[in-house]
Design an enzyme around this catalytic site. Structure first.
Site, PDB file in Angstrom:
ATOM      1  NE  ARG A   1       9.379   6.391   8.437  1.00 51.84           N
ATOM      2  CZ  ARG A   1       8.478   6.084   7.515  1.00 51.84           C
ATOM      3  NH1 ARG A   1       8.714   5.143   6.631  1.00 51.84           N
ATOM      4  NH2 ARG A   1       7.327   6.727   7.475  1.00 51.84           N
TER       5      ARG A   1
ATOM      6  CD  GLU B   1      10.941  -7.050   6.043  1.00 55.08           C
ATOM      7  OE1 GLU B   1      10.209  -6.252   6.645  1.00 55.08           O
ATOM      8  OE2 GLU B   1      11.612  -7.935   6.623  1.00 55.08           O
TER       9      GLU B   1
ATOM     10  CE1 TYR C   1       8.671   5.309   2.348  1.00 52.17           C
ATOM     11  CE2 TYR C   1       7.257   7.141   2.948  1.00 52.17           C
ATOM     12  CZ  TYR C   1       7.728   5.876   3.182  1.00 52.17           C
ATOM     13  OH  TYR C   1       7.268   5.157   4.256  1.00 52.17           O
TER      14      TYR C   1
ATOM     15  CG  HIS D   1      11.009  -1.968   4.669  1.00 55.31           C
ATOM     16  ND1 HIS D   1       9.644  -1.969   4.544  1.00 55.31           N
ATOM     17  CD2 HIS D   1      11.349  -3.118   5.275  1.00 55.31           C
ATOM     18  CE1 HIS D   1       9.173  -3.079   5.083  1.00 55.31           C
ATOM     19  NE2 HIS D   1      10.190  -3.803   5.526  1.00 55.31           N
TER      20      HIS D   1
ATOM     21  CB  ALA E   1       1.114   0.032   6.038  1.00 54.80           C
TER      22      ALA E   1
ATOM     23  NE  ARG F   1       3.526   6.634   2.503  1.00 50.13           N
ATOM     24  CZ  ARG F   1       4.057   5.485   2.857  1.00 50.13           C
ATOM     25  NH1 ARG F   1       4.545   4.679   1.945  1.00 50.13           N
ATOM     26  NH2 ARG F   1       4.083   5.120   4.123  1.00 50.13           N
TER      27      ARG F   1
ATOM     28  CG  ASN G   1       8.284  -1.841   0.326  1.00 51.63           C
ATOM     29  OD1 ASN G   1       7.671  -1.914   1.382  1.00 51.63           O
ATOM     30  ND2 ASN G   1       8.859  -0.724  -0.074  1.00 51.63           N
TER      31      ASN G   1
ATOM     32  N   PRO H   1       0.791  -1.219   0.000  1.00 54.24           N
ATOM     33  CG  PRO H   1      -0.255  -1.175   2.082  1.00 54.24           C
ATOM     34  CD  PRO H   1       0.522  -2.056   1.170  1.00 54.24           C
ATOM     35  CG  ASN H   2      -0.366   4.368   1.141  1.00 52.58           C
ATOM     36  OD1 ASN H   2      -1.300   4.883   0.547  1.00 52.58           O
ATOM     37  ND2 ASN H   2      -0.480   3.870   2.361  1.00 52.58           N
TER      38      ASN H   2
END
Length: 141
Positions: free
Chosen positions: A106, A97, A22, A99, A76, A17, A73, A9-10
């Site tokens: 964060r 994985e 990012y 990111h 969320a 965003r 990725n 998502p996103n």
């Protein structure tokens, strides 16, 4: 080697965003970046992005017998989805994985990854280059 690159998502909102986290490059820029790198690595890369957990689970399940590895990725869903974890375990394909941001620096909740248990490695905080590093990891697996 055939690799499925899954984004959650996103990620489709890259460039809009939180550009301070990012960057200003778009999802289309990300796909082109990965395609170029995949060509140099002699890897065939396919792409899937969804904002819906079940669609991501379906994509993982459909990868079985078609792809040699997954770069994922989960965005969320990293921090919430046992369903994605279970799908990765079910297909048992090597997965890495990824990111874009350094999630461990964060918010506290971002330090928890449900999917990590089903992945052979995690790449975090390298921006788009993280996807390339993930493909390199899969090539060595």
């Amino acid at each position: 080697m055939r690799i499925l690159v899954i984004n959650g998502p996103n990620i489709n909102m890259l460039g809009i965003r939180e550009p301070d986290i990012y960057g200003r490059d778009t999802y289309a820029d990300l796909v082109e970046y990965i395609k170029k790198a995949a060509s140099q690595l002699k890897v065939e890369a396919a792409f899937f992005q969804s904002n819906h957990e079940g669609d991501i689970v379906d994509a993982i399940q459909q990868a079985y017998g078609v792809y040699d590895g997954i770069v994922i990725n989960p965005a969320a869903y990293t921090h919430t989805s046992v369903a994605i974890l279970d799908a990765l375990k079910a297909v048992a394909l090597p997965a890495v994985e990824v990111h874009i941001s350094h999630v461990d620096s964060r918010e506290d909740f971002r330090r928890v990854s449900f999917v990590r248990e089903a992945c052979i490695d995690t790449v975090s905080g390298l921006g788009f280059q993280g996807y390339v590093e993930a493909m390199k990891i899969l090539l060595k697996a």
